[in-house]
Scaffold this active site. Structure first.
Site, mmCIF file in Angstrom:
data_model
loop_
_atom_site.group_PDB
_atom_site.id
_atom_site.type_symbol
_atom_site.label_atom_id
_atom_site.label_comp_id
_atom_site.label_asym_id
_atom_site.label_seq_id
_atom_site.Cartn_x
_atom_site.Cartn_y
_atom_site.Cartn_z
ATOM 1 C CG HIS A 85 -3.180 2.788 -6.035
ATOM 2 N ND1 HIS A 85 -3.236 1.574 -5.381
ATOM 3 C CD2 HIS A 85 -4.456 3.251 -6.079
ATOM 4 C CE1 HIS A 85 -4.489 1.317 -5.050
ATOM 5 N NE2 HIS A 85 -5.251 2.313 -5.460
ATOM 6 C CD GLN A 86 -3.083 2.140 -14.067
ATOM 7 O OE1 GLN A 86 -2.001 1.656 -14.362
ATOM 8 N NE2 GLN A 86 -4.151 2.037 -14.849
ATOM 9 C CB SER A 87 -8.040 3.972 -8.143
ATOM 10 O OG SER A 87 -9.343 3.975 -7.601
ATOM 11 C CB ILE A 104 -12.019 0.148 2.179
ATOM 12 C CG1 ILE A 104 -11.056 1.147 1.527
ATOM 13 C CG2 ILE A 104 -13.398 0.268 1.534
ATOM 14 C CD1 ILE A 104 -10.725 0.838 0.091
ATOM 15 C CG PHE A 130 -2.103 -4.439 -3.640
ATOM 16 C CD1 PHE A 130 -1.612 -5.705 -3.912
ATOM 17 C CD2 PHE A 130 -2.943 -4.284 -2.549
ATOM 18 C CE1 PHE A 130 -1.951 -6.780 -3.115
ATOM 19 C CE2 PHE A 130 -3.283 -5.344 -1.736
ATOM 20 C CZ PHE A 130 -2.788 -6.610 -2.021
ATOM 21 C CG HIS A 148 0.117 -4.926 -11.760
ATOM 22 N ND1 HIS A 148 1.494 -4.973 -11.807
ATOM 23 C CD2 HIS A 148 -0.250 -5.731 -10.735
ATOM 24 C CE1 HIS A 148 1.937 -5.759 -10.852
ATOM 25 N NE2 HIS A 148 0.891 -6.239 -10.191
ATOM 26 C CD GLU A 268 0.703 -6.991 -6.374
ATOM 27 O OE1 GLU A 268 -0.067 -6.951 -7.350
ATOM 28 O OE2 GLU A 268 0.618 -7.850 -5.474
#
Length: 424
Positions: A85-87, A104, A130, A148, A268
């Protein structure tokens, strides 16, 4: 008790997805909305049914398998999966906490979103977290991928090596199931240098028997089988003999297998509602820009970058431009902003928001925050009746509020205008 709670939460997420997503209705895969506030476990049973449907569909296409195909399928089924998971947000301390967009929103947390209205309408999977998927036994090499579906989702990669009993897998982005052309792939050079035909074959929609909106879904138990069978189907159709031989290499290593699978597909994985774990790895992939840190409400990064008034001017402009009221109010409380500071902000040449717009415009544009506007005016940082000099030249903040039909702002401006007239 903890497992029962997880199962109950998952049931709610799947109930929302299958009952509200218009795509499932059109595919005859929908579920009736629960009559009560809580969802029964029927939605989890429905997920298993949908997964079996797509497994049965692909088995019918590829059965029987050759010995090479059975060997490749066995490798995939027995492979270790990692989920990435990238953020730009700071999601971890000792514990990694990642929340769905729906979660959220329910907590009124303000952060940059990657979920759009079309996703919510058509597949309603906004109560899931995700992950990209990587196939590797080598933890030290992770992450193997940093984008992604051609998108860089953030500077921090959070990686877990355990799946969820209630997760689901799609072979692509669930909403956008088009695989991009080779020139958009992260590891394009590997394929362009080594293969010919497959680089022209990869761009396509990945779908089931009902057309391109029919996106195959697999539960956690079935996902490796689904990936393997769909990969075999693609390899069979490929005219690239070199690519076929590469895929069926008996000694193929996990990194090469990941290159293949995340080239042919863009896996995914989705976990219901929220992930909370102390078993994770955080890897910083690159620096986070000030604007990205603000959009992600990453206070740690903001504090590291905003160390003086000059940087605070930049940060406040980015906050107003991106409608980040939480960060704007935080900066206003931390730094003693004056009317002179606002004037200096508007002269900044290296901030696109101040180049294009007056601060007054940013404070009153559609979607702007009332509390931020109120702070600026009540503290004398801007004049309520000032005419814009940049975008919408000649208009005032009241004009902006009228255009967006913001009744609260309109009433506020009218009262301020009345007060000004009474003092003249």
């Amino acid at each position: 008790m903890k497992n029962f709670l997880r199962k109950s939460i998952a049931a709610q997420s799947y109930s929302k997805m299958f009952s509200q997503g218009t795509s499932f209705k059109s595919l005859n895969l929908s579920l009736e909305a629960p009559s009560g506030a809580r969802s029964s476990f029927r939605s989890l049973e429905h997920l298993d049914k949908v997964s079996r449907h797509y497994i049965s569909e692909i088995i019918q296409k590829v059965h029987p398998l050759s010995s090479d195909e059975r060997h490749l399928l066995s490798i995939i089924i027995n492979s270790n999966f990692n989920f990435r998971h990238q953020s730009n947000s700071n999601l971890s301390n000792i514990i990694l906490n990642i929340k769905s967009f729906d979660k959220i929103q329910s907590e009124n947390i303000q952060t940059h979103k990657n979920t759009y209205s079309e996703d919510i309408k058509e597949i309603s999977n906004h109560d899931f977290v995700f992950f990209g998927v990587e196939i590797s036994n080598h933890q030290e090499k992770l992450p193997l991928n940093k984008t992604h579906h051609t998108v860089d989702f953030g500077a921090n990669a959070y990686i877990i090596d355990h799946d969820s009993p209630y997760g689901y897998m799609t072979l692509t982005d669930h909403f956008d199931n088009a695989i991009p052309p080779v020139f958009y792939h992260e590891h394009q050079s590997f394929f362009l240098d080594n293969f010919k035909e497959v680089v022209d074959e990869v761009s396509r929609y990945v779908h089931g028997n009902q057309g391109k909106t029919d996106v195959p879904i697999f539960n956690t138990k079935d996902m490796r089988l689904g990936i393997g069978l769909h990969l075999i189907d693609f390899i069979r159709k490929s005219k690239d003999q070199g690519f076929r031989e590469f895929c069926y290499n008996k000694n193929i290593d996990p990194v090469s297998l990941d290159r293949i699978i995340n080239f042919v597909f863009q896996l995914e994985y989705h976990i219901p509602r929220m992930l909370s774990t102390d078993n994770f790895k955080k890897i910083k992939l690159r620096d986070i820009s000030l604007e990205d840190a603000i959009k992600a409400s990453n206070y740690e990064e903001i504090n590291n970058k905003v160390t003086d008034k000059k940087m605070a001017h930049q940060a406040l402009a980015y906050s107003l431009g991106n409608k980040k009221a939480d960060i704007a109010l935080y900066l206003l409380s931390k730094f003693n902003f004056t009317k002179q500071d606002v004037a200096e902000m508007e002269k900044m040449k290296n901030n696109r928001y101040c180049n294009l717009y007056d601060v007054e415009y940013l404070l009153s544009k559609d979607g702007a925050n009332y509390k931020v506007l109120e702070y600026f005016i009540n503290n004398g940082l801007v004049d309520v009746n000032k005419k814009f000099q940049k975008a919408n030249s000649g208009d005032t903040m009241l004009d902006n509020a009228m255009k967006s039909k913001d009744s609260k702002m309109i009433d506020f401006f009218i009262k301020k205008w009345s007060g000004i007239r009474q003092t003249i």
